[in-house]
Motif scaffolding. Structure first.
Motif, PDB file in Angstrom:
ATOM      1  N   ALA A 111       0.840  -1.204   0.000  1.00 57.80           N
ATOM      2  CA  ALA A 111       0.000   0.000   0.000  1.00 57.80           C
ATOM      3  C   ALA A 111       0.873   1.252   0.000  1.00 57.80           C
ATOM      4  O   ALA A 111       0.568   2.224  -0.703  1.00 57.80           O
ATOM      5  CB  ALA A 111      -0.929  -0.005   1.207  1.00 57.80           C
ATOM      6  N   LEU A 112       1.974   1.235   0.759  1.00 55.25           N
ATOM      7  CA  LEU A 112       2.873   2.385   0.813  1.00 55.25           C
ATOM      8  C   LEU A 112       3.384   2.744  -0.574  1.00 55.25           C
ATOM      9  O   LEU A 112       3.428   3.921  -0.944  1.00 55.25           O
ATOM     10  CB  LEU A 112       4.052   2.115   1.754  1.00 55.25           C
ATOM     11  CG  LEU A 112       5.135   3.198   1.786  1.00 55.25           C
ATOM     12  CD1 LEU A 112       4.577   4.522   2.301  1.00 55.25           C
ATOM     13  CD2 LEU A 112       6.307   2.741   2.632  1.00 55.25           C
ATOM     14  N   GLU A 113       3.757   1.753  -1.353  1.00 56.46           N
ATOM     15  CA  GLU A 113       4.270   2.024  -2.704  1.00 56.46           C
ATOM     16  C   GLU A 113       3.200   2.691  -3.573  1.00 56.46           C
ATOM     17  O   GLU A 113       3.503   3.607  -4.350  1.00 56.46           O
ATOM     18  CB  GLU A 113       4.790   0.741  -3.358  1.00 56.46           C
ATOM     19  CG  GLU A 113       6.033   0.183  -2.689  1.00 56.46           C
ATOM     20  CD  GLU A 113       7.140   1.209  -2.510  1.00 56.46           C
ATOM     21  OE1 GLU A 113       7.486   1.903  -3.495  1.00 56.46           O
ATOM     22  OE2 GLU A 113       7.651   1.328  -1.384  1.00 56.46           O
ATOM     23  N   SER A 142       2.060   8.832   7.363  1.00 52.76           N
ATOM     24  CA  SER A 142       1.349   7.992   8.330  1.00 52.76           C
ATOM     25  C   SER A 142       1.677   6.514   8.127  1.00 52.76           C
ATOM     26  O   SER A 142       1.845   5.765   9.098  1.00 52.76           O
ATOM     27  CB  SER A 142      -0.157   8.234   8.191  1.00 52.76           C
ATOM     28  OG  SER A 142      -0.876   7.350   8.990  1.00 52.76           O
ATOM     29  N   THR A 143       1.786   6.105   6.883  1.00 54.88           N
ATOM     30  CA  THR A 143       2.091   4.706   6.583  1.00 54.88           C
ATOM     31  C   THR A 143       3.532   4.384   6.965  1.00 54.88           C
ATOM     32  O   THR A 143       3.810   3.308   7.510  1.00 54.88           O
ATOM     33  CB  THR A 143       1.808   4.400   5.098  1.00 54.88           C
ATOM     34  OG1 THR A 143       0.471   4.816   4.796  1.00 54.88           O
ATOM     35  CG2 THR A 143       1.941   2.916   4.808  1.00 54.88           C
ATOM     36  N   TYR A 144       4.459   5.311   6.706  1.00 58.23           N
ATOM     37  CA  TYR A 144       5.839   5.124   7.177  1.00 58.23           C
ATOM     38  C   TYR A 144       5.850   4.933   8.695  1.00 58.23           C
ATOM     39  O   TYR A 144       6.527   4.048   9.219  1.00 58.23           O
ATOM     40  CB  TYR A 144       6.708   6.341   6.835  1.00 58.23           C
ATOM     41  CG  TYR A 144       7.333   6.335   5.460  1.00 58.23           C
ATOM     42  CD1 TYR A 144       8.033   5.233   4.972  1.00 58.23           C
ATOM     43  CD2 TYR A 144       7.256   7.464   4.651  1.00 58.23           C
ATOM     44  CE1 TYR A 144       8.621   5.249   3.723  1.00 58.23           C
ATOM     45  CE2 TYR A 144       7.845   7.494   3.400  1.00 58.23           C
ATOM     46  CZ  TYR A 144       8.531   6.384   2.941  1.00 58.23           C
ATOM     47  OH  TYR A 144       9.114   6.411   1.705  1.00 58.23           O
ATOM     48  N   LEU A 147       4.751   1.587   9.768  1.00 60.17           N
ATOM     49  CA  LEU A 147       5.778   0.573   9.503  1.00 60.17           C
ATOM     50  C   LEU A 147       6.987   0.706  10.423  1.00 60.17           C
ATOM     51  O   LEU A 147       7.916  -0.099  10.358  1.00 60.17           O
ATOM     52  CB  LEU A 147       6.232   0.663   8.039  1.00 60.17           C
ATOM     53  CG  LEU A 147       5.233   0.186   7.004  1.00 60.17           C
ATOM     54  CD1 LEU A 147       5.663   0.594   5.599  1.00 60.17           C
ATOM     55  CD2 LEU A 147       5.061  -1.334   7.098  1.00 60.17           C
ATOM     56  N   GLY A 148       6.979   1.749  11.269  1.00 63.78           N
ATOM     57  CA  GLY A 148       8.104   1.955  12.187  1.00 63.78           C
ATOM     58  C   GLY A 148       9.268   2.697  11.564  1.00 63.78           C
ATOM     59  O   GLY A 148      10.340   2.788  12.161  1.00 63.78           O
ATOM     60  N   ASN A 149       9.077   3.240  10.387  1.00 62.16           N
ATOM     61  CA  ASN A 149      10.120   4.005   9.713  1.00 62.16           C
ATOM     62  C   ASN A 149       9.921   5.480  10.091  1.00 62.16           C
ATOM     63  O   ASN A 149       9.459   6.298   9.295  1.00 62.16           O
ATOM     64  CB  ASN A 149      10.044   3.801   8.195  1.00 62.16           C
ATOM     65  CG  ASN A 149      11.225   4.405   7.460  1.00 62.16           C
ATOM     66  OD1 ASN A 149      11.924   5.261   7.994  1.00 62.16           O
ATOM     67  ND2 ASN A 149      11.439   3.969   6.231  1.00 62.16           N
ATOM     68  N   TYR A 150      10.304   5.787  11.324  1.00 67.47           N
ATOM     69  CA  TYR A 150      10.043   7.105  11.878  1.00 67.47           C
ATOM     70  C   TYR A 150      10.849   8.206  11.199  1.00 67.47           C
ATOM     71  O   TYR A 150      10.383   9.337  11.083  1.00 67.47           O
ATOM     72  CB  TYR A 150      10.293   7.102  13.389  1.00 67.47           C
ATOM     73  CG  TYR A 150       9.444   6.067  14.088  1.00 67.47           C
ATOM     74  CD1 TYR A 150       8.055   6.152  14.058  1.00 67.47           C
ATOM     75  CD2 TYR A 150      10.026   4.991  14.744  1.00 67.47           C
ATOM     76  CE1 TYR A 150       7.262   5.201  14.676  1.00 67.47           C
ATOM     77  CE2 TYR A 150       9.246   4.033  15.369  1.00 67.47           C
ATOM     78  CZ  TYR A 150       7.862   4.134  15.326  1.00 67.47           C
ATOM     79  OH  TYR A 150       7.092   3.188  15.924  1.00 67.47           O
ATOM     80  N   LYS A 151      12.048   7.867  10.733  1.00 66.73           N
ATOM     81  CA  LYS A 151      12.891   8.851  10.048  1.00 66.73           C
ATOM     82  C   LYS A 151      12.189   9.361   8.785  1.00 66.73           C
ATOM     83  O   LYS A 151      12.095  10.573   8.569  1.00 66.73           O
ATOM     84  CB  LYS A 151      14.235   8.213   9.705  1.00 66.73           C
ATOM     85  CG  LYS A 151      15.212   9.151   9.056  1.00 66.73           C
ATOM     86  CD  LYS A 151      16.536   8.446   8.789  1.00 66.73           C
ATOM     87  CE  LYS A 151      17.481   9.364   8.031  1.00 66.73           C
ATOM     88  NZ  LYS A 151      18.743   8.682   7.714  1.00 66.73           N
ATOM     89  N   GLU A 152      11.671   8.455   7.951  1.00 65.17           N
ATOM     90  CA  GLU A 152      10.968   8.851   6.726  1.00 65.17           C
ATOM     91  C   GLU A 152       9.633   9.531   7.045  1.00 65.17           C
ATOM     92  O   GLU A 152       9.226  10.466   6.348  1.00 65.17           O
ATOM     93  CB  GLU A 152      10.739   7.658   5.801  1.00 65.17           C
ATOM     94  CG  GLU A 152      11.974   7.212   5.058  1.00 65.17           C
ATOM     95  CD  GLU A 152      12.564   8.282   4.149  1.00 65.17           C
ATOM     96  OE1 GLU A 152      11.799   8.997   3.454  1.00 65.17           O
ATOM     97  OE2 GLU A 152      13.805   8.404   4.133  1.00 65.17           O
ATOM     98  N   ALA A 153       8.961   9.056   8.090  1.00 67.28           N
ATOM     99  CA  ALA A 153       7.690   9.678   8.492  1.00 67.28           C
ATOM    100  C   ALA A 153       7.930  11.133   8.886  1.00 67.28           C
ATOM    101  O   ALA A 153       7.215  12.040   8.436  1.00 67.28           O
ATOM    102  CB  ALA A 153       7.057   8.906   9.643  1.00 67.28           C
TER     103      ALA A 153
END
Length: 167
Positions: A111-113, A142-144, A147-153
């Motif tokens: 979904a993120l892609e 929000s999706t980042y 997924l726990g990808n806080y840096k990209e979020a």
């Protein structure tokens, strides 16, 4: 007769009321009747034909028939991609597809892609400061985060704030 647009409009209103009453099987049958008629009147990528298909997709989703809804929204997205001159409408079925993947199949990375691609298309078509572009970027962020990808979020949310403060 059966193909008159007023009759189709009234049937659609009945189906929408049935949706509100959570009578999804009944609304699905009406949406299918409408789609059957519209498919004989309009081309497959005509907005009325696509709306009929979308209504069926939402009814299927409401019934928990996510695989069928997902497949239908993929078909709709392909049909919408062939509509010339509309900047954002072709993205709606792709958003529905991503939403189903995200919410009902826990396929968040996939979904993120889709969300990222849609955000890029909004940006290219409407500009960086358009509300749809900014909302789509927030969905990506929000999706980042999910997924726990806080840096990209954090990076993506900061991009949105920067554009909003500019305007």
């Amino acid at each position: 007769g059966k193909q008159h647009t007023n009759v189709l409009d009234i049937k659609e209103q009945i189906a929408r009321i049935l949706d509100k009453l959570e009578k999804y099987n009944q609304s699905l049958e009406i949406y299918k009747e409408i789609e059957e008629v519209t498919s004989t009147i309009f081309t497959s990528n005509h907005p009325n034909a696509l709306q009929s298909k979308c209504s069926i997709g939402y009814a299927l989703k409401n019934l928990g028939r996510y695989v069928e809804a997902l497949e239908l929204f993929k078909v709709i997205a392909k049909l919408q991609a062939n509509i010339p001159g509309n900047a954002t409408e072709p993205l709606s079925a792709r958003l529905d597809t991503a939403s189903i993947l995200h919410q009902n199949f826990d396929r968040v990375k996939e979904a993120l892609e889709i969300y990222k691609d849609i955000s890029k298309q909004y940006s290219d078509r409407l500009g960086e400061d358009h509300v749809d572009t900014l909302e789509s970027k927030c969905q990506v962020a929000s999706t980042y985060k999910e997924l726990g990808n806080y840096k990209e979020a954090l990076k993506t949310y900061n991009e949105v704030v920067k554009v909003k403060l500019k305007g």
